[in-house]
Design a protein around this motif. Structure first.
Motif, PDB file in Angstrom:
ATOM      1  N   GLY A 278       0.789  -1.235   0.000  1.00  0.00           N
ATOM      2  CA  GLY A 278       0.000   0.000   0.000  1.00  0.00           C
ATOM      3  C   GLY A 278       0.815   1.277   0.000  1.00  0.00           C
ATOM      4  O   GLY A 278       0.270   2.374   0.156  1.00  0.00           O
ATOM      5  N   SER A 279       2.132   1.179  -0.201  1.00  0.00           N
ATOM      6  CA  SER A 279       2.952   2.390  -0.160  1.00  0.00           C
ATOM      7  C   SER A 279       2.802   3.227  -1.430  1.00  0.00           C
ATOM      8  O   SER A 279       3.167   4.391  -1.449  1.00  0.00           O
ATOM      9  CB  SER A 279       4.428   2.018   0.033  1.00  0.00           C
TER      10      SER A 279
ATOM     11  N   THR B 137       0.221  -9.675  -0.015  1.00  0.00           N
ATOM     12  CA  THR B 137       1.177  -9.494   1.086  1.00  0.00           C
ATOM     13  C   THR B 137       1.486 -10.812   1.805  1.00  0.00           C
ATOM     14  O   THR B 137       2.566 -10.977   2.357  1.00  0.00           O
ATOM     15  CB  THR B 137       0.678  -8.481   2.149  1.00  0.00           C
ATOM     16  N   GLY B 138       0.519 -11.764   1.761  1.00  0.00           N
ATOM     17  CA  GLY B 138       0.772 -13.055   2.403  1.00  0.00           C
ATOM     18  C   GLY B 138       1.743 -13.928   1.630  1.00  0.00           C
ATOM     19  O   GLY B 138       2.201 -14.951   2.128  1.00  0.00           O
ATOM     20  N   HIS B 139       2.038 -13.535   0.399  1.00  0.00           N
ATOM     21  CA  HIS B 139       2.924 -14.340  -0.443  1.00  0.00           C
ATOM     22  C   HIS B 139       4.336 -13.786  -0.294  1.00  0.00           C
ATOM     23  O   HIS B 139       4.758 -12.928  -1.055  1.00  0.00           O
ATOM     24  CB  HIS B 139       2.435 -14.251  -1.890  1.00  0.00           C
ATOM     25  N   ARG B 140       5.044 -14.280   0.723  1.00  0.00           N
ATOM     26  CA  ARG B 140       6.295 -13.592   1.044  1.00  0.00           C
ATOM     27  C   ARG B 140       7.403 -14.568   1.418  1.00  0.00           C
ATOM     28  O   ARG B 140       7.171 -15.739   1.706  1.00  0.00           O
ATOM     29  CB  ARG B 140       6.068 -12.593   2.176  1.00  0.00           C
ATOM     30  N   GLY B 141       8.608 -14.037   1.407  1.00  0.00           N
ATOM     31  CA  GLY B 141       9.771 -14.824   1.794  1.00  0.00           C
ATOM     32  C   GLY B 141      10.815 -14.855   0.693  1.00  0.00           C
ATOM     33  O   GLY B 141      10.485 -14.832  -0.496  1.00  0.00           O
TER      34      GLY B 141
ATOM     35  N   THR C 143       7.152  -9.942  -0.266  1.00  0.00           N
ATOM     36  CA  THR C 143       8.252  -9.728   0.679  1.00  0.00           C
ATOM     37  C   THR C 143       8.507  -8.227   0.825  1.00  0.00           C
ATOM     38  O   THR C 143       8.572  -7.515  -0.170  1.00  0.00           O
ATOM     39  CB  THR C 143       9.539 -10.410   0.164  1.00  0.00           C
ATOM     40  N   ARG C 144       8.649  -7.787   2.053  1.00  0.00           N
ATOM     41  CA  ARG C 144       8.890  -6.354   2.253  1.00  0.00           C
ATOM     42  C   ARG C 144      10.263  -5.980   1.707  1.00  0.00           C
ATOM     43  O   ARG C 144      11.251  -6.686   1.927  1.00  0.00           O
ATOM     44  CB  ARG C 144       8.803  -5.977   3.738  1.00  0.00           C
ATOM     45  N   LEU C 145      10.277  -4.858   1.021  1.00  0.00           N
ATOM     46  CA  LEU C 145      11.516  -4.349   0.448  1.00  0.00           C
ATOM     47  C   LEU C 145      12.570  -4.167   1.541  1.00  0.00           C
ATOM     48  O   LEU C 145      13.755  -4.463   1.348  1.00  0.00           O
ATOM     49  CB  LEU C 145      11.194  -3.002  -0.210  1.00  0.00           C
TER      50      LEU C 145
ATOM     51  N   ALA D 105       6.638  -0.767   1.621  1.00  0.00           N
ATOM     52  CA  ALA D 105       6.794  -1.185   0.228  1.00  0.00           C
ATOM     53  C   ALA D 105       7.222  -2.643   0.130  1.00  0.00           C
ATOM     54  O   ALA D 105       8.004  -3.136   0.942  1.00  0.00           O
ATOM     55  CB  ALA D 105       7.824  -0.294  -0.454  1.00  0.00           C
ATOM     56  N   THR D 106       6.700  -3.341  -0.892  1.00  0.00           N
ATOM     57  CA  THR D 106       7.085  -4.730  -1.137  1.00  0.00           C
ATOM     58  C   THR D 106       7.849  -4.832  -2.448  1.00  0.00           C
ATOM     59  O   THR D 106       7.789  -3.940  -3.291  1.00  0.00           O
ATOM     60  CB  THR D 106       5.851  -5.646  -1.227  1.00  0.00           C
ATOM     61  N   LEU D 107       8.517  -5.979  -2.597  1.00  0.00           N
ATOM     62  CA  LEU D 107       9.290  -6.224  -3.806  1.00  0.00           C
ATOM     63  C   LEU D 107       8.382  -6.225  -5.037  1.00  0.00           C
ATOM     64  O   LEU D 107       8.711  -5.638  -6.075  1.00  0.00           O
ATOM     65  CB  LEU D 107      10.001  -7.573  -3.666  1.00  0.00           C
TER      66      LEU D 107
END
Lengths: 355, 489
Positions: A31-32, A48-52, A69-71, A96-98
């Motif tokens: 959401g950034s 957002t749940g798809h991370r790692g 994954t969070r940046l 922010a995410t990747l």
């Protein structure tokens, strides 16, 4: 760090359901950058749940991570091995995410010297608008098998597919950095930035804001000292904070409610005759304009200079946010959209009203 | 599908109507020089060759072919190594050789605007008075054209640090098959809309015909210095590469050659290579003078620790160029010791190098065909050169089979079948290994968006699913065939 999870199967099921219902989907992540592009439409689908981080090989200079994954997590991991994302992606508000970084394709101050977000994309796994999970590119630096769909996805604002995994080339962090300061006019700043960029100097940032030219140098300490001898200027102590603020739009210039335009022009273009306040980044190639000037005027002058203008923040988010395309190019965009999202349900209208 | 003779005559008449007579070739002897590109094992005569010299003429050729449903193969200097410019028997070759003008060098913006037939090296020569150059340097840079470089996304020996063609092109003017002129990108660092530059670069002539290119120019590094290191074991050499990069150094060039390649190059060029070494590494660092001095010391130290039997820094520019001359002449040098050689172009994750080289050595024994390995070690791009003799019956076929196994191996270790030479006609079968039917279908959908009739270089770069089925190389996942509905042959 949040725990790693793979929700690609759930995302695919949700998307197939949306396709069956004919119900448009709005892809959301940290959401950034919700403000960016035309106003979102459709049912939110969160990645957002798809991370790692899936794999990271420092000596191969490659990292692969899930889109949610969070940046900040990616960058922290790279920093442990003295490496970085060279395109310096903006974080803005911090979540922010990747996936968002690549979907928007935005890059920070290092971009003209190191390359853009898309330049560092090596491969992607994507859930297309057909509901298929496809892989393109890979984890190697050189790969010319098939069309370069991975880099094509960068900056497509989720209108072609939902990014699931991204492989990026990373680089070592420079041994040291220094920021030099020069007082000058905008015209002088543009001339200097470009004259220096044509010389073998270790540049990694050049911003002009409020009568001051900020120049960042990156490299070995000996090389930086030698460059300073040539360049002159005053050593600026607060460099890291300055470049972070320029990247994330947290410095004073970006405060206030006036519409913010992103003007992309050939780097050496002299200052454009448009009313408003300017901050010049990317050595002259990316200029920020705070103005209430009519969009048509901004676009006309920018196009004449060989560039394009984006209504980056504020203003009319229902209107033309991105620079309008000539008819033949727009028609090709529609055909490409249809090739990846034939039902027309992914981030509908986020880039152009009919994409 | 063979075009009928009367159709051929009608096509040639139509081409003569829009081009000067000297710009349309249709006699067999005139067509002969165009029958192949740099991959001369594949040959075909086209119906005609067109040599237009204006964008309007290119457009007219495309419109004629579009209306008559005739395939078009665009061609630059014909130096490609994958058969990308191989003519089609029922098609027209569109040569861009007359588009040789450098339209603009803009030192302030550090760009050059050039026609597609301009040679790669000519761009750097035109930029040299401003202290600038064009970074990608494929080994054919004296002859290859920028249009072909864009079509193939060409590399060179400096890709790890300076990128491929896709990282160094800012704008294109492209004609689509129906004659529409598209301006993609330009002199700014980005453009609105989708990243069509990424799609066009490396599209092997399947999406459009490039009629103008805007490239990025870089300042020439202040200094470049090269270190040569010898190893008694290729595995140690491979590990040394990882250590250099792990230490935070991004060399401008990082090349590896194995013993057979070293000996061939040394016999030919007398570069001073240690001919007893199992492998040599050439590591070049470039940049600011002080930075280069720092890094050379570090590189030397790392190489010694990695077990190099000898570490030599080039004394002066002449020796630096000599070290490189051996590497750059490696292909022709191998050509001197064998009647023929077949150059492969896989990329692998660097950490898998030793197992890939061991397996290649095993296959070499199995097939009885020697292999010289030349490796862009920094970016993982491996060029095994298989030595063979085309005059021996069946040897070319065995060589191709061996080569195919090498590429399958590259895919199996997480790499790719082509790092910089392109798929073309040569690796069309291996594409079925690298991609599943769904990805191949998506590629065809992209092509269809640009070229709905499928007339631009059809049959190259992206195989049809039927072709993959015939090739017997479909992906088999978990014992299940991906598209059971397709016929198998």
């Amino acid at each position: 760090m949040t725990p790693d999870t793979d929700i690609s199967a759930a995302l695919q099921a949700n998307l197939l359901e949306a396709i069956a219902q004919g119900s448009p989907v709005q892809i959301v992540s940290g959401g950034s950058k919700t403000f960016y592009g035309r106003a979102p439409q459709g049912e939110p689908l969160s990645v957002t749940g798809h991370r790692g981080v899936i794999s990271y090989e420092p000596t191969e200079l490659v990292i692969t991570a899930r889109a949610g994954t969070r940046l900040a997590d990616v960058e922290a991991l790279l920093a442990e091995h003295n490496q970085m994302l060279p395109f310096e992606p903006p974080h803005f508000t911090g979540n922010a995410t990747l996936g968002g970084a690549i979907a928007t394709g935005l890059s920070g101050p290092r971009r003209p010297y190191a390359g853009s977000a898309r330049d560092f994309v090596l491969g992607i796994k994507v859930l297309t608008g057909k509901g298929e999970i496809l892989s393109f590119g890979g984890q190697v630096m050189k790969n010319v098998a098939g069309f370069d769909v991975s880099r094509f996805m960068a900056g497509s604002l989720g209108t072609l597919g939902i990014l699931l995994e991204i492989s990026l080339k990373v680089l070592p962090r420079p041994e040291s950095e220094q920021t030099l300061l020069f007082e000058c006019s905008a015209l002088e700043a543009i001339q200097r930035m470009n004259a220096w960029a044509g010389q073998p100097l270790p540049l990694s940032g050049a911003v002009f804001d409020g009568g001051r030219l900020y120049l960042r140098l990156s490299g070995s300490t000996a090389a930086l000292n030698a460059a300073r001898e040539k360049l002159g200027g005053e050593l600026f102590a607060d460099g890291p904070a300055f470049w972070r603020d320029a990247r994330d739009h947290t410095c004073t210039f970006f405060q206030g409610d006036a519409p913010l335009w992103r003007v992309s022009v050939p780097a050496a273009t002299p200052p454009l005759d448009l009313p408003g306040e300017w901050l010049i980044d990317w050595g002259g190639a990316q200029r920020w304009l705070k103005t209430s000037c009519a969009p048509a005027t901004i676009r006309e002058l920018t196009a004449k200079a060989g560039g394009h203008a984006t209504l980056f923040r504020g203003g009319d988010r229902q209107g033309a946010v991105f620079h309008p395309l000539p008819p033949a190019l727009m028609a090709l965009h529609r055909r490409l959209k249809a090739a990846f999202d034939p039902h027309g349900i992914l981030n509908l209208g986020r880039m152009y009203s009919d994409l | 599908m063979k075009t009928l003779a009367s159709d051929t005559q009608a096509l040639i008449t139509a081409l003569h109507r829009i081009l000067p007579s000297s710009a349309v070739l249709s006699d067999a002897e005139d067509l002969r020089p165009y029958e192949c590109d740099g991959l001369s094992a594949y040959r075909e005569l086209p119906l005609a060759v067109c040599l237009p010299e204006t964008v309007e003429q290119v457009r007219a050729v495309l419109r004629v072919c579009h209306d008559m449903n005739v395939p078009v193969v665009a061609r630059g200097a014909g130096t490609g190594l994958s058969g990308g410019a191989l003519p089609l028997a029922n098609g027209v070759v569109l040569s861009l050789a007359k588009f040789m003008r450098i339209l603009e060098v803009d030192p302030a913006n550090r760009i050059a605007r050039v026609q597609p037939g301009v040679r790669n090296l000519a761009i750097s020569q035109a930029a040299a008075p401003y202290g600038l150059y064009y970074a990608p340097d494929p080994s054919s840079q004296i002859a290859c054209t920028i249009g072909g470089n864009v079509a193939e996304n060409s590399g060179g020996v400096h890709c790890l640090k300076y990128g491929l063609t896709v990282h160094n092109v800012l704008g294109l003017k492209v004609l689509t098959m129906d004659g529409e002129l598209l301006e993609i990108g330009g002199a700014a660092l980005d453009a609105p809309g989708y990243d069509l530059l990424a799609l066009m670069t490396g599209s092997e002539g399947l999406l459009g015909v490039i009629v103008e290119v805007t490239v990025k120019l870089l300042p020439k590094p202040e200094r470049a210095q090269v270190v040569l290191a010898a190893f008694d074991d290729v595995v140690k050499a491979g590990e040394a590469v990882g250590s250099i990069i792990g230490a935070g150094i991004v060399p401008g060039g990082l090349e590896m050659m194995d013993n057979l390649a070293i000996r061939a190059a040394e016999d030919f060029i007398h570069a001073g290579y240690p001919v007893d070494a199992a492998a040599i590494l050439l590591c070049e660092v470039d940049g600011a003078n002080e930075e280069v001095s720092d890094q050379i010391l570090k590189v030397r130290e790392i190489l010694k620790q990695a077990g190099a039997t000898e570490v030599r820094t080039a004394r002066g520019e002449a020796e630096r160029l000599k070290f490189w001359a051996g590497r750059k002449a490696a292909f022709p040098a191998v050509g001197r010791i064998s009647p023929d050689y077949y150059c492969m172009d896989g990329t692998i994750p660097r950490k898998r190098l030793s197992e890939v080289l061991s397996r290649i050595a095993e296959l070499s024994k199995e097939y009885g065909l020697p292999v010289a390995n030349v490796f862009h070690a920094g970016d993982g791009n491996l060029h095994p050169l298989i030595l063979y003799d085309a005059n021996k019956p069946g040897e070319l076929e065995r060589t191709e089979e061996f080569g195919g196994k090498i590429l399958d191996l590259c895919v199996a270790v997480g790499g790719t079948i082509t790092g910089e030479h392109g798929v073309g006609m040569e690796k069309i079968g291996q594409m079925c290994h690298q991609f599943a039917p769904a990805e191949l279908t998506q590629f065809h959908a992209v092509k269809h968006a640009f070229d709905p009739q499928g007339l631009l270089n059809p049959g190259k770069a992206v195989p049809t699913l039927h072709r993959c089925a015939e090739f017997g190389a479909m992906h088999v996942h978990g014992g299940k065939l991906s598209h059971p509905e397709l016929e198998r042959f």
